[in-house]
Design a protein around this motif. Structure first.
Motif, PDB file in Angstrom:
ATOM      1  N   LEU A   5       0.841  -1.181   0.000  1.00 43.47           N
ATOM      2  CA  LEU A   5       0.000   0.000   0.000  1.00 43.47           C
ATOM      3  C   LEU A   5       0.882   1.238   0.000  1.00 43.47           C
ATOM      4  O   LEU A   5       2.064   1.172   0.323  1.00 43.47           O
ATOM      5  N   ILE A   6       0.270   2.371  -0.339  1.00 42.05           N
ATOM      6  CA  ILE A   6       0.973   3.651  -0.291  1.00 42.05           C
ATOM      7  C   ILE A   6       0.237   4.549   0.705  1.00 42.05           C
ATOM      8  O   ILE A   6      -0.980   4.712   0.624  1.00 42.05           O
ATOM      9  N   PHE A   7       0.998   5.105   1.649  1.00 42.66           N
ATOM     10  CA  PHE A   7       0.468   6.015   2.665  1.00 42.66           C
ATOM     11  C   PHE A   7       0.883   7.421   2.254  1.00 42.66           C
ATOM     12  O   PHE A   7       2.064   7.766   2.321  1.00 42.66           O
ATOM     13  N   TYR A   8      -0.077   8.222   1.796  1.00 52.68           N
ATOM     14  CA  TYR A   8       0.214   9.607   1.425  1.00 52.68           C
ATOM     15  C   TYR A   8       0.115  10.480   2.672  1.00 52.68           C
ATOM     16  O   TYR A   8      -0.870  10.437   3.396  1.00 52.68           O
ATOM     17  N   THR A   9       1.138  11.275   2.898  1.00 51.63           N
ATOM     18  CA  THR A   9       1.245  12.082   4.098  1.00 51.63           C
ATOM     19  C   THR A   9       1.872  13.425   3.747  1.00 51.63           C
ATOM     20  O   THR A   9       2.141  13.699   2.579  1.00 51.63           O
ATOM     21  N   LYS A  10       2.082  14.255   4.752  1.00 49.12           N
ATOM     22  CA  LYS A  10       2.801  15.515   4.548  1.00 49.12           C
ATOM     23  C   LYS A  10       3.604  15.803   5.809  1.00 49.12           C
ATOM     24  O   LYS A  10       3.362  15.219   6.868  1.00 49.12           O
ATOM     25  N   GLU A  11       4.553  16.693   5.677  1.00 52.51           N
ATOM     26  CA  GLU A  11       5.397  17.079   6.808  1.00 52.51           C
ATOM     27  C   GLU A  11       4.560  17.749   7.893  1.00 52.51           C
ATOM     28  O   GLU A  11       3.597  18.459   7.588  1.00 52.51           O
ATOM     29  N   ALA A  12       4.943  17.540   9.136  1.00 55.99           N
ATOM     30  CA  ALA A  12       4.308  18.192  10.289  1.00 55.99           C
ATOM     31  C   ALA A  12       2.795  18.013  10.293  1.00 55.99           C
ATOM     32  O   ALA A  12       2.038  18.974  10.416  1.00 55.99           O
ATOM     33  N   CYS A  13       2.355  16.768  10.178  1.00 53.05           N
ATOM     34  CA  CYS A  13       0.923  16.452  10.152  1.00 53.05           C
ATOM     35  C   CYS A  13       0.614  15.498  11.306  1.00 53.05           C
ATOM     36  O   CYS A  13       0.801  14.288  11.189  1.00 53.05           O
ATOM     37  N   PRO A  14       0.140  16.032  12.443  1.00 57.73           N
ATOM     38  CA  PRO A  14      -0.168  15.170  13.584  1.00 57.73           C
ATOM     39  C   PRO A  14      -1.196  14.079  13.258  1.00 57.73           C
ATOM     40  O   PRO A  14      -1.087  12.960  13.747  1.00 57.73           O
ATOM     41  N   LEU A  15      -2.180  14.406  12.451  1.00 60.91           N
ATOM     42  CA  LEU A  15      -3.183  13.415  12.067  1.00 60.91           C
ATOM     43  C   LEU A  15      -2.541  12.275  11.278  1.00 60.91           C
ATOM     44  O   LEU A  15      -2.859  11.091  11.480  1.00 60.91           O
ATOM     45  N   CYS A  16      -1.598  12.621  10.408  1.00 61.38           N
ATOM     46  CA  CYS A  16      -0.876  11.610   9.626  1.00 61.38           C
ATOM     47  C   CYS A  16      -0.023  10.733  10.543  1.00 61.38           C
ATOM     48  O   CYS A  16       0.018   9.510  10.371  1.00 61.38           O
ATOM     49  N   GLU A  17       0.639  11.348  11.507  1.00 60.56           N
ATOM     50  CA  GLU A  17       1.488  10.595  12.434  1.00 60.56           C
ATOM     51  C   GLU A  17       0.662   9.618  13.266  1.00 60.56           C
ATOM     52  O   GLU A  17       1.045   8.465  13.454  1.00 60.56           O
ATOM     53  N   THR A  18      -0.492  10.063  13.727  1.00 64.47           N
ATOM     54  CA  THR A  18      -1.375   9.191  14.499  1.00 64.47           C
ATOM     55  C   THR A  18      -1.885   8.047  13.631  1.00 64.47           C
ATOM     56  O   THR A  18      -1.893   6.886  14.055  1.00 64.47           O
ATOM     57  N   GLY A  19      -2.301   8.365  12.418  1.00 62.10           N
ATOM     58  CA  GLY A  19      -2.777   7.330  11.494  1.00 62.10           C
ATOM     59  C   GLY A  19      -1.711   6.293  11.214  1.00 62.10           C
ATOM     60  O   GLY A  19      -1.980   5.083  11.207  1.00 62.10           O
ATOM     61  N   TRP A  20      -0.482   6.750  11.002  1.00 61.72           N
ATOM     62  CA  TRP A  20       0.640   5.842  10.745  1.00 61.72           C
ATOM     63  C   TRP A  20       0.873   4.931  11.950  1.00 61.72           C
ATOM     64  O   TRP A  20       1.037   3.719  11.808  1.00 61.72           O
ATOM     65  N   ASP A  21       0.867   5.509  13.139  1.00 60.63           N
ATOM     66  CA  ASP A  21       1.069   4.720  14.357  1.00 60.63           C
ATOM     67  C   ASP A  21       0.001   3.640  14.504  1.00 60.63           C
ATOM     68  O   ASP A  21       0.289   2.526  14.927  1.00 60.63           O
ATOM     69  N   LEU A  22      -1.244   3.966  14.153  1.00 62.56           N
ATOM     70  CA  LEU A  22      -2.339   3.004  14.277  1.00 62.56           C
ATOM     71  C   LEU A  22      -2.290   1.903  13.222  1.00 62.56           C
ATOM     72  O   LEU A  22      -2.767   0.794  13.459  1.00 62.56           O
ATOM     73  N   LEU A  23      -1.713   2.183  12.064  1.00 61.46           N
ATOM     74  CA  LEU A  23      -1.660   1.190  10.984  1.00 61.46           C
ATOM     75  C   LEU A  23      -0.474   0.236  11.076  1.00 61.46           C
ATOM     76  O   LEU A  23      -0.557  -0.904  10.610  1.00 61.46           O
ATOM     77  N   ARG A  24       0.631   0.690  11.654  1.00 66.71           N
ATOM     78  CA  ARG A  24       1.870  -0.106  11.640  1.00 66.71           C
ATOM     79  C   ARG A  24       1.706  -1.500  12.241  1.00 66.71           C
ATOM     80  O   ARG A  24       2.144  -2.478  11.659  1.00 66.71           O
ATOM     81  N   GLY A  25       1.095  -1.582  13.406  1.00 66.87           N
ATOM     82  CA  GLY A  25       0.939  -2.881  14.075  1.00 66.87           C
ATOM     83  C   GLY A  25       0.105  -3.865  13.278  1.00 66.87           C
ATOM     84  O   GLY A  25       0.560  -4.978  12.976  1.00 66.87           O
ATOM     85  N   PRO A  26      -1.126  -3.498  12.920  1.00 61.94           N
ATOM     86  CA  PRO A  26      -1.947  -4.417  12.132  1.00 61.94           C
ATOM     87  C   PRO A  26      -1.299  -4.801  10.798  1.00 61.94           C
ATOM     88  O   PRO A  26      -1.343  -5.962  10.391  1.00 61.94           O
ATOM     89  N   ALA A  27      -0.687  -3.837  10.140  1.00 61.89           N
ATOM     90  CA  ALA A  27      -0.047  -4.125   8.853  1.00 61.89           C
ATOM     91  C   ALA A  27       1.076  -5.144   9.030  1.00 61.89           C
ATOM     92  O   ALA A  27       1.171  -6.124   8.277  1.00 61.89           O
ATOM     93  N   ARG A  28       1.904  -4.939  10.012  1.00 63.22           N
ATOM     94  CA  ARG A  28       3.036  -5.850  10.263  1.00 63.22           C
ATOM     95  C   ARG A  28       2.525  -7.253  10.590  1.00 63.22           C
ATOM     96  O   ARG A  28       2.997  -8.239  10.052  1.00 63.22           O
ATOM     97  N   ARG A  29       1.536  -7.338  11.453  1.00 65.79           N
ATOM     98  CA  ARG A  29       1.011  -8.644  11.865  1.00 65.79           C
ATOM     99  C   ARG A  29       0.327  -9.385  10.728  1.00 65.79           C
ATOM    100  O   ARG A  29       0.305 -10.610  10.710  1.00 65.79           O
ATOM    101  N   LEU A  30      -0.252  -8.645   9.791  1.00 63.84           N
ATOM    102  CA  LEU A  30      -0.984  -9.273   8.686  1.00 63.84           C
ATOM    103  C   LEU A  30      -0.170  -9.374   7.400  1.00 63.84           C
ATOM    104  O   LEU A  30      -0.686  -9.813   6.383  1.00 63.84           O
ATOM    105  N   GLY A  31       1.077  -8.954   7.441  1.00 61.55           N
ATOM    106  CA  GLY A  31       1.931  -9.065   6.266  1.00 61.55           C
ATOM    107  C   GLY A  31       1.635  -8.056   5.176  1.00 61.55           C
ATOM    108  O   GLY A  31       1.859  -8.325   4.001  1.00 61.55           O
ATOM    109  N   VAL A  32       1.139  -6.892   5.562  1.00 62.86           N
ATOM    110  CA  VAL A  32       0.853  -5.821   4.609  1.00 62.86           C
ATOM    111  C   VAL A  32       1.997  -4.816   4.686  1.00 62.86           C
ATOM    112  O   VAL A  32       2.367  -4.368   5.761  1.00 62.86           O
ATOM    113  N   VAL A  33       2.566  -4.464   3.538  1.00 61.00           N
ATOM    114  CA  VAL A  33       3.673  -3.517   3.480  1.00 61.00           C
ATOM    115  C   VAL A  33       3.110  -2.151   3.089  1.00 61.00           C
ATOM    116  O   VAL A  33       2.381  -2.028   2.110  1.00 61.00           O
TER     117      VAL A  33
END
Length: 81
Positions: A5-33
């Motif tokens: 998948l592609i995660f589109y983000t921007k610099e200094a985006c707290p919402l993006c940082e939170t979203g990334w933090d929430l996706l990393r665990g499930p993605a890693r556990r399910l084999g999604v890059v």
């Protein structure tokens, strides 16, 4: 083979940082890059953060919580290739 998948983000985006933090665990556990990029197509510029699949379909966007992150990654993992 892992789903990509592609995660589109921007610099200094707290919402993006939170979203990334929430996706990393499930993605890693399910084999999604998930690849991150700040090179955002115009169609997604006002909708960040946005995660798209290889076909450009939106997987999840905007503000999401832990449950929504898991559901999105499960859908990706279980989707037909």
């Amino acid at each position: 083979m892992a789903r990509r998948l592609i995660f589109y983000t921007k610099e200094a985006c707290p919402l993006c940082e939170t979203g990334w933090d929430l996706l990393r665990g499930p993605a890693r556990r399910l084999g999604v890059v998930i690849d991150q990029t700040v090179e955002v197509p115009d169609e997604f510029a006002s909708r960040l953060p946005v995660v798209v699949d290889g076909r450009g379909n939106v997987v999840i966007e905007g503000r999401w919580g832990r449950a929504a992150a898991w559901v999105a990654m499960l859908r990706v993992r279980l989707a037909r290739k």
